[in-house]
Design a protein around this motif. Structure first.
Motif, PDB file in Angstrom:
ATOM      1  N   GLN A 106       2.652  -2.506   3.300  1.00  0.00           N
ATOM      2  CA  GLN A 106       2.225  -3.884   3.039  1.00  0.00           C
ATOM      3  C   GLN A 106       3.437  -4.808   2.948  1.00  0.00           C
ATOM      4  O   GLN A 106       4.536  -4.368   2.570  1.00  0.00           O
ATOM      5  CB  GLN A 106       1.420  -3.980   1.735  1.00  0.00           C
ATOM      6  CG  GLN A 106      -0.013  -3.490   1.858  1.00  0.00           C
ATOM      7  CD  GLN A 106      -0.856  -4.318   2.824  1.00  0.00           C
ATOM      8  OE1 GLN A 106      -0.646  -5.515   3.011  1.00  0.00           O
ATOM      9  NE2 GLN A 106      -1.823  -3.669   3.467  1.00  0.00           N
ATOM     10  N   ASP A 135      -3.735  -4.806   7.511  1.00  0.00           N
ATOM     11  CA  ASP A 135      -2.857  -3.634   7.449  1.00  0.00           C
ATOM     12  C   ASP A 135      -1.759  -3.836   8.489  1.00  0.00           C
ATOM     13  O   ASP A 135      -1.942  -3.527   9.667  1.00  0.00           O
ATOM     14  CB  ASP A 135      -3.674  -2.363   7.711  1.00  0.00           C
ATOM     15  CG  ASP A 135      -4.656  -2.133   6.569  1.00  0.00           C
ATOM     16  OD1 ASP A 135      -4.208  -2.032   5.423  1.00  0.00           O
ATOM     17  OD2 ASP A 135      -5.865  -2.108   6.825  1.00  0.00           O
ATOM     18  N   THR A 161       4.938  -1.970  -0.981  1.00  0.00           N
ATOM     19  CA  THR A 161       4.871  -3.374  -0.578  1.00  0.00           C
ATOM     20  C   THR A 161       6.277  -3.956  -0.531  1.00  0.00           C
ATOM     21  O   THR A 161       7.021  -3.851  -1.508  1.00  0.00           O
ATOM     22  CB  THR A 161       4.007  -4.166  -1.582  1.00  0.00           C
ATOM     23  OG1 THR A 161       2.684  -3.613  -1.544  1.00  0.00           O
ATOM     24  CG2 THR A 161       3.952  -5.650  -1.251  1.00  0.00           C
TER      25      THR A 161
END
Ligand SMILES: CSC[C@H]1O[C@H](OP(=O)(O)O)[C@H](O)[C@@H]1O
Ligand SMILES: Nc1ncnc2[nH]cnc12
Length: 293
Positions: A106, A135, A161
């Protein structure tokens, strides 16, 4: 099923690839401007490879000045089917230690895109398109990249992330704490808009972050600096190269299709008769599949 042509985008500290069979640096021109450098064309065994150093050889180009549109367009023109990007990252988590890798899944965008800065789309007025980015990373490539780090003897987190900041300055302490609260695991200046453009170009993309430092959230009196990052990049360069070798060696002989190969299906809003011809011409490489079909 088809053949793999892997595009590797090298970040800080990764400006060349050793051991390529018949490796040759060739210029690839793009209607979107100058790519960061020539592209190194070569192969390793059965796999075709295209390598592009994101900052140019000699690290000439600042993060905000990288022409990611030209880079992705040139890699598409060079025949790439997939892109593995390698980047230095700052860690936002205690357990992501310098020297470790993260196969991110992410991104959070803190860059300032726009004319004169980072152009974040191939499309726009004249030909409007909206690709899905829920995604942003290809799971197949990311898993293979993490496997490759481990096979090369390194440690890799699977998923995470990455917060992409504008730079070139590192974050303030308040920003670094905020990114942690947002759920960020790493921080970087270059994975976006690259990943967005790869998606528009229907190229599955994965980003392997190499942890070079703890960002400044730790409040331990030692803040990130370039000397520390460069030392870490040098210390890790053999592992990064071994990872790429393992990644290429482990690719299945045939490439099964990915849903990202058709990311533009249904994404283009502008009616065929209303499309700007000049823009369409500029998008030639991005629209090859659609126009050929
Ligand atoms: C040398 S620290 C800042 C530099 O490193 C990161 O990524 P990349 O490997 O692509 O250069 C960050 O985004 C900055 O470009
Ligand atoms: N701490 C950091 N912040 C942003 N980009 C980076 N690249 C490597 N370390 C970084």
């Amino acid at each position: 099923m088809g053949k793999w042509t892997i595009g590797i985008i090298g970040g800080s500290g990764l400006y060349r690839l050793k051991g390529l069979e018949h490796g040759e640096w060739l210029p690839v021109s793009s209607p979107f401007g100058e790519p960061s450098d020539e592209i190194l064309f070569g192969s390793l065994g059965d796999v075709e490879l295209r390598f592009l150093p994101r900052h140019g050889r000699g690290h000439r180009i600042a993060p905000g000045d990288i022409n990611a549109r030209a880079n992705i367009d040139a890699l598409k023109r060079a025949g790439c089917t997939d892109i593995l990007a390698v980047s230095a990252i700052g860690s936002l988590r205690e357990e992501l230690e310098p020297g470790h890798f993260v196969a991110f899944d992410q991104f959070i965008d803190r860059t300032h895109s726009g004319p004169g800065g980072r152009e974040a789309s191939f499309f726009g007025t004249g030909m409007v398109a909206h690709v899905p980015m829920a995604d942003p990373v290809c799971p197949r490539l990311a898993a293979m990249a993490a496997d490759a780090v481990e096979a090369a003897g390194g440690t890799c987190a699977r998923g995470g992330t990455c917060v992409i900041i504008e730079g070139p300055q590192f974050s303030t302490r308040a920003e670094s704490h905020m990114y942690r609260q947002w759920g960020g695991d790493g921080v970087n200046m270059t994975a976006l808009p690259e990943a967005k453009l790869a998606r528009e170009a229907e190229l599955p993309y994965a980003m392997l972050g190499m942890v070079t430092d703890y960002d400044c959230w730790r409040d331990n009196g030692h803040d990130v600096d370039v000397a520390e990052i460069v030392a870490r990049l040098h210390a890790n360069s053999a592992l990064a190269l071994a990872t790429i070798d393992r990644f290429l060696a482990a690719l299945p002989a045939q490439r099964a299709p990915s849903p990202i190969d058709t990311a533009l299906d249904g994404a283009i809003m502008t009616a065929p008769e209303a499309r700007d011809p000049a823009m369409k011409a500029r998008l030639e490489a991005i629209l090859w599949r659609i126009d050929a079909g």
